[in-house]
Design an enzyme around this catalytic site. Sequence first.
Site, PDB file in Angstrom:
ATOM      1  N   SER A 248     -12.150 -50.237 -11.461  1.00 37.55           N
ATOM      2  CA  SER A 248     -12.161 -49.713 -12.812  1.00 37.55           C
ATOM      3  C   SER A 248     -10.782 -49.237 -13.225  1.00 37.55           C
ATOM      4  CB  SER A 248     -13.154 -48.549 -12.869  1.00 37.55           C
ATOM      5  OG  SER A 248     -12.774 -47.641 -13.860  1.00 37.55           O
ATOM      6  N   LYS A 249     -10.373 -49.651 -14.424  1.00 36.17           N
ATOM      7  CA  LYS A 249      -9.060 -49.190 -14.857  1.00 36.17           C
ATOM      8  C   LYS A 249      -9.101 -47.714 -15.218  1.00 36.17           C
ATOM      9  CE  LYS A 249      -9.496 -51.657 -19.264  1.00 36.17           C
ATOM     10  NZ  LYS A 249      -8.885 -52.714 -20.058  1.00 36.17           N
ATOM     11  N   ARG A 250     -10.281 -47.259 -15.562  1.00 31.81           N
ATOM     12  CA  ARG A 250     -10.384 -45.816 -15.876  1.00 31.81           C
ATOM     13  C   ARG A 250     -10.034 -44.962 -14.675  1.00 31.81           C
ATOM     14  NH1 ARG A 250     -15.333 -44.396 -19.904  1.00 31.81           N
ATOM     15  NH2 ARG A 250     -15.401 -46.411 -20.911  1.00 31.81           N
ATOM     16  N   GLY A 252      -7.956 -45.942 -12.299  1.00 30.60           N
ATOM     17  CA  GLY A 252      -6.654 -46.318 -11.745  1.00 30.60           C
ATOM     18  C   GLY A 252      -6.720 -47.314 -10.608  1.00 30.60           C
TER      19      GLY A 252
END
Length: 479
Positions: A248-250, A252
């Site tokens: 998840s880019k949320r 990192g």
Amino acid sequence: MTVRTRFAPSPTGFMHIGNLRTGLYAYLFARQNKGCFILRIEDTDQERKVEGAVDMVYRTLETAGISYDEGPDKDGGYGPYVQTERMGLYKQYAQRLVELGGAYYCFCDKERLESLKDENGVHTYDKHCRDLSKEEVARRLAAGEPYVIRQKVPEGVTSEYDDLVFGRISVDSADIEDGVLLKSDGLPTYNFANVVDDHLMGITHVIRGTEYLSSTPKYNLIYDAFGWERPQYMHLPPIMKDATRKLSKRFGDANFEDFIAKGYLPQAVVNYIALLGWCPKDNREKMTMDEMIEAFDISGISHSSSIFDENKMRWLNGEYLKAMSAEEFYEVALPWIEKAIGDNGFDKKELASLMQTRVDILSEIPQKLAFLCDFGEHDVNMYTHQKMKVDKDVAVSAVRIARDCLASLGEWDEEHIKECVKQGAENSGLKGGQVMFSMRVALTGAAVTPGGAIEMAVALGKSESLRRLAFSEQMLLKA
Ligand code: GLU
């Protein structure tokens, strides 16, 4: 029919490798079919928009070697390619869908919608405004009442389609909510914008993550209501960071650019992510982009999620480094070598050739070359090697022999140094291995080195090697 695929990232953060893999597959599929690959920026969710994220999309695609034929900076006649620049369109299409009977105006206010919530706080719209008369709608619109436009999901049907990866997907229309297509601010929801955009951009194959798999029948009903041809769909299972968590880019996770900064080669990362969820028929692992374009096939796409394994990517990167020519490696390694040696005048070409087979990622270089600039007093216990019968006294003799014979050596290369040290050992009665071992420690002051005594001597050059041998000899004598 010309195949047209698109990559439609939302600029809500960096590009993690799961997003990039979606773009890569859409690219491979378009290229394989001599089609067109399009970049569309889906920035309707302005609240989640992250500054600089659009530029990062361009940078990432360029670094990854994924070129698009049409996009915000490459007009192909289907633009604009940025959703916020298309805002005028959606309202117009939503109104048309109302006329066609595929959507309706809804005037329900927040309080009413709140009252529909179940014990879990989820509301399913009860179709309250679905059958308002034309006159009532006209009157309320004229009075300036706020409204949204909702999808009018046909009742009593099953919406089905054949996903190219997952096969037949069916959803009963009773399970599809009359969802919002156009919000009260006049902006579209993702659900509506993606249909309108894919249609207007002539997309033939929609390739995206499985999070959209079960909503696709709902989108298809919008195509049907407009009388538009549906595209084909290829949904891709997620990439996980472990057994239970998605990347998840949320949080990192697994940012493409971070890997490049860490000294991964873009082509190795791209190759690795291609294999996350797809396997070519012949099980090959190392492939160039052109080879992937040729080998890509839908039947090789996995139905289950894959786990991102950095160690495997690291290994593959090492294979790429080893396969490079000496010149290619030198070029990519140079910044890292310079980081390690600063202004010291070591032979950088020599260091590159020393490193080429010894690192999996380029950022290992500075640490491996630390011995070049970092030398001084060191632990004499490092000179003890029981198996080779080396102790402090043997080491003193060995280091002296190496120093004596090397002092008069003319040509400073592997072959000459090796021959010279071998001779010196033979003449003195010590074993070659004993001299080499002691010499390696004496040259570097380190127990673990990125090469043997000869390679260390070549890397250091003659005068620095002799200086270090003398220093270590004195240090041993004093110990
Ligand atoms: N903007 C969507 C996302 O980033 C893309 C969905 C799609 O490809 O249709 O998830």
